[in-house]
Design a protein around this motif. Structure first.
Motif, mmCIF file in Angstrom:
data_model
loop_
_atom_site.group_PDB
_atom_site.id
_atom_site.type_symbol
_atom_site.label_atom_id
_atom_site.label_comp_id
_atom_site.label_asym_id
_atom_site.label_seq_id
_atom_site.Cartn_x
_atom_site.Cartn_y
_atom_site.Cartn_z
ATOM 1 N N TYR A 7 -11.889 6.147 34.810
ATOM 2 C CA TYR A 7 -11.965 7.839 34.865
ATOM 3 C C TYR A 7 -13.123 8.075 36.018
ATOM 4 C CZ TYR A 7 -13.458 12.456 34.078
ATOM 5 O OH TYR A 7 -13.601 14.359 34.706
ATOM 6 N N ARG A 8 -13.255 9.041 37.562
ATOM 7 C CA ARG A 8 -14.091 8.318 38.301
ATOM 8 C C ARG A 8 -13.910 10.519 39.224
ATOM 9 N NH1 ARG A 8 -17.264 6.607 41.455
ATOM 10 N NH2 ARG A 8 -18.732 7.324 43.073
ATOM 11 N N GLU A 9 -14.653 10.799 38.768
ATOM 12 C CA GLU A 9 -14.690 12.212 39.591
ATOM 13 C C GLU A 9 -15.464 12.437 40.731
ATOM 14 O OE1 GLU A 9 -17.447 15.197 37.146
ATOM 15 O OE2 GLU A 9 -15.329 14.906 35.598
ATOM 16 N N SER A 10 -15.206 13.321 41.374
ATOM 17 C CA SER A 10 -16.114 13.292 42.802
ATOM 18 C C SER A 10 -17.425 13.498 42.867
ATOM 19 C CB SER A 10 -15.304 14.219 43.539
ATOM 20 O OG SER A 10 -15.683 15.358 43.028
ATOM 21 N N SER A 11 -17.847 13.918 42.163
ATOM 22 C CA SER A 11 -19.856 13.652 42.159
ATOM 23 C C SER A 11 -20.125 12.528 41.760
ATOM 24 C CB SER A 11 -19.821 14.596 40.782
ATOM 25 O OG SER A 11 -19.344 14.077 39.888
ATOM 26 N N GLY A 12 -19.569 11.805 41.381
ATOM 27 C CA GLY A 12 -19.881 10.087 41.137
ATOM 28 C C GLY A 12 -19.694 9.774 39.682
ATOM 29 N N ILE A 13 -19.734 11.141 38.733
ATOM 30 C CA ILE A 13 -19.609 10.756 37.074
ATOM 31 C C ILE A 13 -17.792 9.898 36.985
ATOM 32 C CG2 ILE A 13 -18.792 11.465 34.448
ATOM 33 C CD1 ILE A 13 -20.991 13.651 36.197
ATOM 34 N N GLU A 14 -18.528 8.586 36.248
ATOM 35 C CA GLU A 14 -17.085 7.864 35.916
ATOM 36 C C GLU A 14 -17.414 7.462 34.410
ATOM 37 O OE1 GLU A 14 -17.235 4.553 38.451
ATOM 38 O OE2 GLU A 14 -19.562 4.034 38.533
ATOM 39 N N ARG A 47 -18.711 13.737 30.059
ATOM 40 C CA ARG A 47 -18.371 14.618 31.323
ATOM 41 C C ARG A 47 -16.629 14.361 30.111
ATOM 42 N NH1 ARG A 47 -17.434 18.803 33.108
ATOM 43 N NH2 ARG A 47 -16.282 18.740 35.708
ATOM 44 N N LEU A 48 -15.967 13.234 30.102
ATOM 45 C CA LEU A 48 -15.043 13.191 29.603
ATOM 46 C C LEU A 48 -14.910 14.224 28.231
ATOM 47 C CD1 LEU A 48 -12.292 11.524 30.197
ATOM 48 C CD2 LEU A 48 -12.465 9.560 28.694
ATOM 49 N N ALA A 49 -15.604 13.727 27.339
ATOM 50 C CA ALA A 49 -15.606 14.336 26.233
ATOM 51 C C ALA A 49 -15.812 16.042 26.454
ATOM 52 C CB ALA A 49 -16.604 14.129 24.937
ATOM 53 N N GLU A 50 -16.169 16.794 27.369
ATOM 54 C CA GLU A 50 -15.921 17.888 27.360
ATOM 55 C C GLU A 50 -15.073 18.032 28.611
ATOM 56 O OE1 GLU A 50 -18.640 18.246 30.247
ATOM 57 O OE2 GLU A 50 -20.133 18.343 28.957
ATOM 58 N N ARG A 51 -14.679 17.348 29.015
ATOM 59 C CA ARG A 51 -13.260 16.963 29.891
ATOM 60 C C ARG A 51 -11.458 17.578 28.822
ATOM 61 N NH1 ARG A 51 -13.257 17.318 35.493
ATOM 62 N NH2 ARG A 51 -10.900 18.219 35.102
ATOM 63 N N ARG A 106 -4.653 4.518 36.516
ATOM 64 C CA ARG A 106 -4.608 5.924 37.161
ATOM 65 C C ARG A 106 -5.226 7.263 36.414
ATOM 66 N NH1 ARG A 106 -0.785 8.603 32.485
ATOM 67 N NH2 ARG A 106 -2.476 6.698 31.477
ATOM 68 N N ARG A 107 -6.311 7.158 38.363
ATOM 69 C CA ARG A 107 -7.472 7.086 38.298
ATOM 70 C C ARG A 107 -7.437 8.928 38.338
ATOM 71 N NH1 ARG A 107 -10.329 6.307 44.277
ATOM 72 N NH2 ARG A 107 -12.415 6.811 43.790
ATOM 73 N N GLY A 108 -8.371 9.410 37.068
ATOM 74 C CA GLY A 108 -8.626 10.991 37.444
ATOM 75 C C GLY A 108 -7.679 12.039 36.629
ATOM 76 N N ARG A 109 -6.658 10.398 35.975
ATOM 77 C CA ARG A 109 -6.299 11.357 34.791
ATOM 78 C C ARG A 109 -6.207 12.578 33.942
ATOM 79 N NH1 ARG A 109 -2.349 10.525 30.684
ATOM 80 N NH2 ARG A 109 -0.615 11.812 31.231
#
Length: 113
Positions: A7-14, A47-51, A106-109
């Motif tokens: 998992y990776r966000e455009s902000s760099g969080i992964e 962040r993943l937990a929030e999402r 599966r990037r960012g799923r």
């Protein structure tokens, strides 16, 4: 069958490894070659937990520390032997590859569905 991805966000969080179970719940795993646990090591898992909300079962940061640490609800730092060490493997066996299915990324799923 569970799905495994990064998992990776455009902000760099992964998050290094995300496991989505058949029932839609998620587990996260971060691997750090560090002997101390810092808040930023847990940022991607938070962040993943929030999402994913209630579907987040928990997250683990593996590090080279001698001790584990609890970092908030459902987040822990867990000691792991250094990469390349086989000290934690009770008995080494040759890997045949039988019965192993290829894992697709599966990037960012988790965020995008």
């Amino acid at each position: 069958m569970a799905s495994v991805f990064h998992y990776r966000e455009s902000s760099g969080i992964e998050v290094d490894v995300v496991i989505e179970l058949d029932d839609g719940r998620f587990l996260g795993l971060e691997v750090k070659a560090k002997q101390t646990y810092k808040p930023e090591h847990f940022r991607g898992l938070q962040r993943l937990a929030e999402r994913v909300g209630d579907r987040f079962l928990g997250g683990v940061v593996l590090g080279t520390s001698d001790q584990g640490v609890r970092f908030g609800e459902n987040l822990v730092g867990y000691p792991s032997p250094p990469c390349g060490s086989s000290d934690w493997i009770p008995e080494a066996q040759e890997f045949s590859g039988e019965g192993v299915e290829e894992l697709g990324g599966r990037r960012g799923r988790a965020a995008g569905g």
